[in-house]
Motif scaffolding. Structure first.
Motif, PDB file in Angstrom:
ATOM      1  N   SER A   1      -1.869   2.488  26.149  1.00  0.00           N
ATOM      2  CA  SER A   1      -2.689   1.467  25.959  1.00  0.00           C
ATOM      3  C   SER A   1      -2.203   0.559  25.090  1.00  0.00           C
ATOM      4  O   SER A   1      -1.161   0.696  24.312  1.00  0.00           O
ATOM      5  CB  SER A   1      -4.216   1.928  25.296  1.00  0.00           C
ATOM      6  OG  SER A   1      -3.913   2.086  23.809  1.00  0.00           O
ATOM      7  N   ASP A   2      -2.972  -0.887  25.108  1.00  0.00           N
ATOM      8  CA  ASP A   2      -2.319  -1.790  24.211  1.00  0.00           C
ATOM      9  C   ASP A   2      -2.191  -1.593  22.767  1.00  0.00           C
ATOM     10  O   ASP A   2      -1.400  -1.808  22.070  1.00  0.00           O
ATOM     11  CB  ASP A   2      -2.852  -3.167  24.361  1.00  0.00           C
ATOM     12  CG  ASP A   2      -2.609  -3.763  25.785  1.00  0.00           C
ATOM     13  OD1 ASP A   2      -1.549  -3.548  26.465  1.00  0.00           O
ATOM     14  OD2 ASP A   2      -3.447  -4.719  26.256  1.00  0.00           O
ATOM     15  N   ALA A   3      -3.335  -0.573  22.397  1.00  0.00           N
ATOM     16  CA  ALA A   3      -3.678  -0.453  21.070  1.00  0.00           C
ATOM     17  C   ALA A   3      -2.761   0.359  20.527  1.00  0.00           C
ATOM     18  O   ALA A   3      -2.112   0.821  19.323  1.00  0.00           O
ATOM     19  CB  ALA A   3      -4.912   0.123  20.893  1.00  0.00           C
ATOM     20  N   GLN A   4      -2.210   1.368  21.627  1.00  0.00           N
ATOM     21  CA  GLN A   4      -1.154   2.592  21.097  1.00  0.00           C
ATOM     22  C   GLN A   4       0.084   1.642  20.935  1.00  0.00           C
ATOM     23  O   GLN A   4       0.887   2.248  20.156  1.00  0.00           O
ATOM     24  CB  GLN A   4      -0.899   3.585  22.171  1.00  0.00           C
ATOM     25  CG  GLN A   4      -2.244   4.488  22.391  1.00  0.00           C
ATOM     26  CD  GLN A   4      -2.292   5.498  23.538  1.00  0.00           C
ATOM     27  OE1 GLN A   4      -1.883   4.984  24.565  1.00  0.00           O
ATOM     28  NE2 GLN A   4      -2.106   6.703  23.422  1.00  0.00           N
TER      29      GLN A   4
ATOM     30  N   VAL B   1       4.641  -0.114  17.454  1.00  0.00           N
ATOM     31  CA  VAL B   1       5.353  -1.109  17.080  1.00  0.00           C
ATOM     32  C   VAL B   1       5.135  -1.448  15.519  1.00  0.00           C
ATOM     33  O   VAL B   1       5.915  -1.444  14.836  1.00  0.00           O
ATOM     34  CB  VAL B   1       5.106  -2.354  18.087  1.00  0.00           C
ATOM     35  CG1 VAL B   1       5.963  -3.569  17.085  1.00  0.00           C
ATOM     36  CG2 VAL B   1       5.479  -2.398  19.243  1.00  0.00           C
ATOM     37  N   SER B   2       3.938  -1.277  15.086  1.00  0.00           N
ATOM     38  CA  SER B   2       3.491  -1.517  13.685  1.00  0.00           C
ATOM     39  C   SER B   2       4.068  -0.359  12.757  1.00  0.00           C
ATOM     40  O   SER B   2       4.794  -0.797  11.757  1.00  0.00           O
ATOM     41  CB  SER B   2       2.082  -1.534  13.335  1.00  0.00           C
ATOM     42  OG  SER B   2       1.895  -1.804  12.022  1.00  0.00           O
ATOM     43  N   ALA B   3       4.145   0.739  13.381  1.00  0.00           N
ATOM     44  CA  ALA B   3       4.570   1.796  12.477  1.00  0.00           C
ATOM     45  C   ALA B   3       6.177   1.809  12.558  1.00  0.00           C
ATOM     46  O   ALA B   3       6.888   2.365  11.299  1.00  0.00           O
ATOM     47  CB  ALA B   3       4.111   3.195  12.886  1.00  0.00           C
TER      48      ALA B   3
ATOM     49  N   ILE C   1       4.955   8.031  21.774  1.00  0.00           N
ATOM     50  CA  ILE C   1       4.087   7.298  21.101  1.00  0.00           C
ATOM     51  C   ILE C   1       4.072   7.913  19.644  1.00  0.00           C
ATOM     52  O   ILE C   1       4.079   7.195  18.699  1.00  0.00           O
ATOM     53  CB  ILE C   1       2.416   7.306  21.715  1.00  0.00           C
ATOM     54  CG1 ILE C   1       2.569   6.311  22.748  1.00  0.00           C
ATOM     55  CG2 ILE C   1       1.591   6.799  20.525  1.00  0.00           C
ATOM     56  CD1 ILE C   1       2.720   4.620  22.402  1.00  0.00           C
ATOM     57  N   ASN C   2       3.982   9.264  19.768  1.00  0.00           N
ATOM     58  CA  ASN C   2       4.130  10.125  18.350  1.00  0.00           C
ATOM     59  C   ASN C   2       5.393   9.859  17.579  1.00  0.00           C
ATOM     60  O   ASN C   2       5.248  10.268  16.445  1.00  0.00           O
ATOM     61  CB  ASN C   2       3.402  11.323  18.541  1.00  0.00           C
ATOM     62  CG  ASN C   2       2.004  11.489  18.892  1.00  0.00           C
ATOM     63  OD1 ASN C   2       1.304  10.813  18.557  1.00  0.00           O
ATOM     64  ND2 ASN C   2       1.725  12.701  19.481  1.00  0.00           N
ATOM     65  N   ARG C   3       6.381   9.763  18.327  1.00  0.00           N
ATOM     66  CA  ARG C   3       7.512   9.796  17.685  1.00  0.00           C
ATOM     67  C   ARG C   3       8.714   8.664  18.425  1.00  0.00           C
ATOM     68  O   ARG C   3       9.532   9.181  19.339  1.00  0.00           O
ATOM     69  CB  ARG C   3       8.276  11.420  17.670  1.00  0.00           C
ATOM     70  CG  ARG C   3       9.506  11.407  17.192  1.00  0.00           C
ATOM     71  CD  ARG C   3       9.256  11.635  15.502  1.00  0.00           C
ATOM     72  NE  ARG C   3      10.571  11.827  14.863  1.00  0.00           N
ATOM     73  CZ  ARG C   3      10.906  11.835  13.656  1.00  0.00           C
ATOM     74  NH1 ARG C   3       9.476  11.586  12.679  1.00  0.00           N
ATOM     75  NH2 ARG C   3      11.651  12.041  13.012  1.00  0.00           N
TER      76      ARG C   3
END
Length: 117
Positions: A7-10, A15-17, A52-54
């Motif tokens: 998703s866009d949120a993911q 990217v933020s993290a 996503i997680n790593r």
């Protein structure tokens, strides 16, 4: 992103993290790593979850980092299905240093009585 169920949120959270993910090349980082994970038996959604997680996985060398770590897991007695499941849940395993982290942990487990059966 549609092909991978992200998703866009993911993407925004990733990217933020880990903003460095924006510097990774689609052809030389994302596609080869994702394909290799799929070749291990992971489904698209599992690959997405691992990345996503790593997201740092995308910057790791397949030949000198990722493949040796997976081989080590197999040498411990894990089959490909177990490796895929472990990497989906704990993608950070691929980010640990084999000689400095994983091998000492494996030896400790053996010393505590873990065996091959």
């Amino acid at each position: 992103k549609e092909d991978w169920g992200i998703s866009d949120a993911q993407i925004a959270k990733t990217v933020s993290a880990f903003p460095k993910v924006l510097t990774y090349n689609l052809e030389t980082n994302l596609k080869p790593t994702a394909q290799w994970l799929k070749d291990l038996g992971m489904k698209d959604l599992q690959v997405s979850k691992a990345i996503i997680n790593r997201p740092q996985l995308l910057g790791c060398s397949l030949e000198t980092k990722l493949k040796p770590t997976v081989q080590w897991l197999k040498d411990l007695g894990m089959n490909e299905s177990q490796v895929a499941k472990a990497l989906t849940r704990f993608a950070e395993l691929l980010g640990l240093r084999l000689g400095q982290n994983l091998k000492p942990i494996g030896q400790c487990l053996k010393d505590l009585g873990m065996n091959d059966s």
